[in-house]
Design a protein around this motif. Structure first.
Motif, PDB file in Angstrom:
ATOM      1  N   ALA A 128      14.839   5.664  12.689  1.00  0.00           N
ATOM      2  CA  ALA A 128      14.373   4.285  12.621  1.00  0.00           C
ATOM      3  C   ALA A 128      13.012   4.149  11.944  1.00  0.00           C
ATOM      4  O   ALA A 128      12.763   3.164  11.231  1.00  0.00           O
ATOM      5  N   GLU A 129      12.153   5.138  12.128  1.00  0.00           N
ATOM      6  CA  GLU A 129      10.810   5.037  11.551  1.00  0.00           C
ATOM      7  C   GLU A 129      10.810   5.126  10.025  1.00  0.00           C
ATOM      8  O   GLU A 129       9.799   4.838   9.378  1.00  0.00           O
ATOM      9  N   GLU A 130      11.943   5.492   9.432  1.00  0.00           N
ATOM     10  CA  GLU A 130      12.024   5.602   7.975  1.00  0.00           C
ATOM     11  C   GLU A 130      12.672   4.383   7.330  1.00  0.00           C
ATOM     12  O   GLU A 130      12.660   4.238   6.107  1.00  0.00           O
ATOM     13  N   HIS A 131      13.227   3.493   8.119  1.00  0.00           N
ATOM     14  CA  HIS A 131      14.035   2.392   7.581  1.00  0.00           C
ATOM     15  C   HIS A 131      13.261   1.485   6.637  1.00  0.00           C
ATOM     16  O   HIS A 131      13.717   1.188   5.521  1.00  0.00           O
ATOM     17  N   ILE A 132      12.107   1.005   7.074  1.00  0.00           N
ATOM     18  CA  ILE A 132      11.369   0.038   6.261  1.00  0.00           C
ATOM     19  C   ILE A 132      10.920   0.671   4.939  1.00  0.00           C
ATOM     20  O   ILE A 132      11.033   0.051   3.869  1.00  0.00           O
ATOM     21  N   HIS A 133      10.444   1.904   4.996  1.00  0.00           N
ATOM     22  CA  HIS A 133      10.033   2.571   3.761  1.00  0.00           C
ATOM     23  C   HIS A 133      11.192   2.663   2.778  1.00  0.00           C
ATOM     24  O   HIS A 133      11.029   2.423   1.569  1.00  0.00           O
ATOM     25  N   LEU A 134      12.385   2.995   3.271  1.00  0.00           N
ATOM     26  CA  LEU A 134      13.535   3.148   2.384  1.00  0.00           C
ATOM     27  C   LEU A 134      13.972   1.811   1.800  1.00  0.00           C
ATOM     28  O   LEU A 134      14.358   1.737   0.632  1.00  0.00           O
ATOM     29  N   ILE A 135      13.911   0.758   2.598  1.00  0.00           N
ATOM     30  CA  ILE A 135      14.218  -0.566   2.063  1.00  0.00           C
ATOM     31  C   ILE A 135      13.209  -0.939   0.976  1.00  0.00           C
ATOM     32  O   ILE A 135      13.575  -1.473  -0.079  1.00  0.00           O
ATOM     33  N   GLN A 136      11.957  -0.639   1.205  1.00  0.00           N
ATOM     34  CA  GLN A 136      10.937  -0.928   0.197  1.00  0.00           C
ATOM     35  C   GLN A 136      11.140  -0.078  -1.058  1.00  0.00           C
ATOM     36  O   GLN A 136      10.894  -0.537  -2.181  1.00  0.00           O
ATOM     37  N   GLU A 137      11.617   1.148  -0.866  1.00  0.00           N
ATOM     38  CA  GLU A 137      11.854   2.023  -2.014  1.00  0.00           C
ATOM     39  C   GLU A 137      13.046   1.537  -2.842  1.00  0.00           C
ATOM     40  O   GLU A 137      12.994   1.535  -4.074  1.00  0.00           O
ATOM     41  N   VAL A 138      14.104   1.114  -2.168  1.00  0.00           N
ATOM     42  CA  VAL A 138      15.230   0.531  -2.892  1.00  0.00           C
ATOM     43  C   VAL A 138      14.795  -0.751  -3.589  1.00  0.00           C
ATOM     44  O   VAL A 138      15.145  -1.004  -4.748  1.00  0.00           O
ATOM     45  N   SER A 139      14.000  -1.566  -2.896  1.00  0.00           N
ATOM     46  CA  SER A 139      13.487  -2.804  -3.488  1.00  0.00           C
ATOM     47  C   SER A 139      12.668  -2.505  -4.740  1.00  0.00           C
ATOM     48  O   SER A 139      12.767  -3.235  -5.743  1.00  0.00           O
TER      49      SER A 139
END
Length: 231
Positions: A128-139
Motif C-alpha cells: 500500500a505504501e507504494e501505490h501513490i508513487h506508482l500512480i504518479q509515475e504512470v501519470s
C-alpha cells in the motif's frame, strides 16, 4: 508479492488463473477481453487520438492481443517487474507489443509518452505504501489529458473473495475497494472521471449480461474499475 514470487508463478500463471476462475464458467481470455472492451469506452474521455497505450503490470501479456483488437494501429507497450514473465509475453505475442522491465521505482518511458494506461488486477499485489508513487509515475508517462484505468477485484463480492483466497498467486494479495482506488487517484494528483462495478453474471447466467450496463453503481460486481485523467 515480491519479484521472486512473480517469477515463480510466471510459467504456471495461465493454468492457475484458469483453474481459479472455473467457477465462473469462463476462461482467462474472457476477463482480459472484458477489461479491454471497457478501456475502449474510456477512449472518448481522452483528449485527442489514442496512439500509444501502456499495459502496467502486463505479466505474461494476457491483455496485449485484446488491446491490439480493440485499438488497431495503436502502439502497445507492456512493463512488469518480472523479467521471466516478460520473456513469456514476448514469446506469446511477438510483434504485437514492446515489453520492458520495470525496476519498481521509475518507469522506463519518457514524460508524456502515452495516451492511455491500464493496470488489470495489479495493485492488490503491491504494498500500500507504494501505490501513490506508482500512480504518479504512470501519470508522469501520460500526456496531458491522458487517462489511467485501474481494474481491481471487488472485496465485497463473496465469489471474488473465495477465488482470491484459494489462489496461490494471490496468497499475499490485499484487495482494494473502489473508494480506496478513487482516493489513490486523487492523492496522486489525477482527476477521477469514471468508476464502475463490473462482472456480475457467470456463464450460466450470461443471458443477463446485457443488464450489466445498468448495474455499474451496484457494489456487488466481481470487479470494479476507476479511471483517472491527467490534468
Amino acid at each position: 508479492m515480491d519479484i521472486a514470487e512473480f517469477d515463480q508463478f510466471a510459467d504456471e500463471y495461465h493454468n492457475l488463473h484458469e483453474a481459479n476462475i472455473r467457477i465462473t464458467g469462463e476462461g482467462p481470455e474472457y476477463f482480459s477481453e472484458y477489461k479491454t472492451r471497457d478501456l475502449s469506452r474510456v477512449e472518448q474521455i481522452v483528449s485527442g487520438d489514442v496512439k500509444k497505450i501502456l499495459d502496467f503490470g502486463t505479466g505474461v501479456g494476457n491483455s496485449i492481443p485484446f488491446l491490439a483488437k480493440y485499438f488497431p494501429g495503436t502502439s502497445l507497450f507492456g512493463t512488469d517487474v518480472s523479467d521471466k514473465s516478460l520473456t513469456l509475453a514476448r514469446k506469446r505475442f511477438d510483434g504485437l507489443g514492446e515489453f520492458s522491465l520495470f525496476d519498481g521505482i521509475k518507469l522506463p518511458y519518457s514524460d508524456g509518452q502515452f495516451d492511455l494506461a491500464l493496470a488489470t488486477c495489479v495493485f492488490h499485489h503491491i504494498p500500500a505504501e507504494e501505490h501513490i508513487h506508482l500512480i504518479q509515475e504512470v501519470s508522469r508517462s501520460l500526456r496531458s489529458g491522458g487517462a489511467f484505468m485501474i481494474y481491481e477485484h471487488n472485496p465485497f463480492n463473496p465469489l471474488t473473495r473465495h477465488a482470491v483466497n484459494t489462489c496461490p498467486f494471490d496468497e499475499n494479495a490485499v484487495l482494494l475497494t473502489r473508494a480506496q482506488v478513487r482516493k489513490l487517484f486523487l492523492k496522486g494528483g489525477m482527476e477521477v472521471v469514471m468508476q464502475e462495478y463490473r462482472v456480475f453474471f457467470p456463464a450460466f447466467l450470461k443471458f443477463l449480461r446485457p443488464l450489466e450496463k445498468l448495474l455499474t453503481w451496484l457494489p456487488l460486481g466481481g470487479q470494479h474499475f476507476v479511471v483517472g485523467k491527467k490534468l
